[in-house]
Design an enzyme around this catalytic site. Structure first.
Site, mmCIF file in Angstrom:
data_model
loop_
_atom_site.group_PDB
_atom_site.id
_atom_site.type_symbol
_atom_site.label_atom_id
_atom_site.label_comp_id
_atom_site.label_asym_id
_atom_site.label_seq_id
_atom_site.Cartn_x
_atom_site.Cartn_y
_atom_site.Cartn_z
ATOM 1 N N ASP A 75 -97.678 8.281 -82.497
ATOM 2 C CA ASP A 75 -97.910 8.807 -83.842
ATOM 3 C C ASP A 75 -99.411 8.876 -84.085
ATOM 4 O OD1 ASP A 75 -95.190 8.716 -84.035
ATOM 5 O OD2 ASP A 75 -95.119 7.245 -85.663
ATOM 6 N N HIS A 107 -98.981 4.147 -81.204
ATOM 7 C CA HIS A 107 -99.895 4.880 -82.082
ATOM 8 C C HIS A 107 -101.149 5.229 -81.284
ATOM 9 C CE1 HIS A 107 -97.203 2.746 -84.810
ATOM 10 N NE2 HIS A 107 -97.462 3.703 -85.685
#
Length: 255
Positions: free
Chosen positions: A61, A206
């Site tokens: 992400d 992430h």
């Protein structure tokens, strides 16, 4: 006597008719309530996929930073791993060259919303506006529409899933959370992932977490030795002929 008898008979018939109408009305109301309950069944995104070919999807992400993206791509290239990056609209606007670079290296780009809102708090119209805005930003750069979507914060409801489905998206969660955003050490991240991953897993990372770039080579090396293949989410999931069970596992319909 005849008149009294007829009146009594008429009254009984009327009462019987009223009773029948009440029964029919009760059945109708119950049927409507049953339909409403069915329609309110909790819809689930895809958390992982039921498959036994040792294919898994690593996902990243990207919303708040970009310091480590190039290094992550270099590591992925070294292990010949293809992954999915879920990008927020404002990240796409800020780092267009990195979006191009991610895509040119064979990785998938998915939507992570335009503004990183809690999607369950938005109306259907607001969801559509947000998704379309992010979609347009991505398409202007890579000329390809994303088909997978990950809700910010993992926050979703039935409205979101129905709306995204109508727009042609698959809503994706994860079954393995690296917790890299908690600034765990590289070893802690690696241990979490290696302990939990299985065939069909979707792993959450992430792009700008503190130690992800140090944990990633450990994870890729270990899983490669175990025979795992790293594919994009779109390659991992079934596009049709499937159902999602009560735990969010996408399963193929066997006919």
């Amino acid at each position: 006597m005849i008149k009294v008898f007829n009146i009594s008979k008429i009254i009984r018939l009327v009462l019987f008719a009223i009773l029948i109408l009440l029964i029919i009305n009760t059945i109708f109301i119950y049927s409507r309530l049953t339909v409403e309950v069915v329609n309110q069944k909790k819809l689930l995104p895809i958390y992982c996929v039921d498959r036994d070919d040792k294919k898994i999807a690593l996902t990243f992400d990207a919303a708040w930073g970009n310091d480590d993206t190039k290094e992550l791509l270099s590591i992925l290239k070294r292990f010949n791993a293809k992954v999915t990056f879920f990008l927020v609209g404002f990240w796409v606007e800020k780092y267009p060259e990195d979006v191009k670079n991610i895509f040119s290296q064979g990785h998938e780009i998915g939507s992570h919303s335009d503004k990183h809102f809690h999607m369950s708090r938005l109306s259907e119209a607001e969801i559509i506006r947000d998704i379309k805005s992010c979609e347009e930003k991505i398409m202007r750069i890579i000329h390809k529409r994303p088909v997978v979507f990950r809700p910010p914060y993992g926050d979703y409801n039935n409205t979101l899933i129905r709306t995204l489905s109508s727009l042609g998206y698959y809503v994706i969660q994860w079954d393995v959370d690296s917790l890299d955003w908690k600034d765990l050490s590289a070893q802690e991240i690696a241990q979490r992932v290696l302990k939990r991953v299985k065939s069909g897993s979707i792993v959450l990372f992430h792009n700008n977490a503190k130690n992800t770039k140090y944990a990633l080579p450990i994870i890729l090396s270990s899983l490669s030795k175990q025979g795992y293949q790293f594919v994009t989410v779109s390659e991992l999931i079934y596009k049709d002929g499937y159902y999602i069970d009560h735990q969010g596992v996408q399963r193929k319909i066997v006919r």
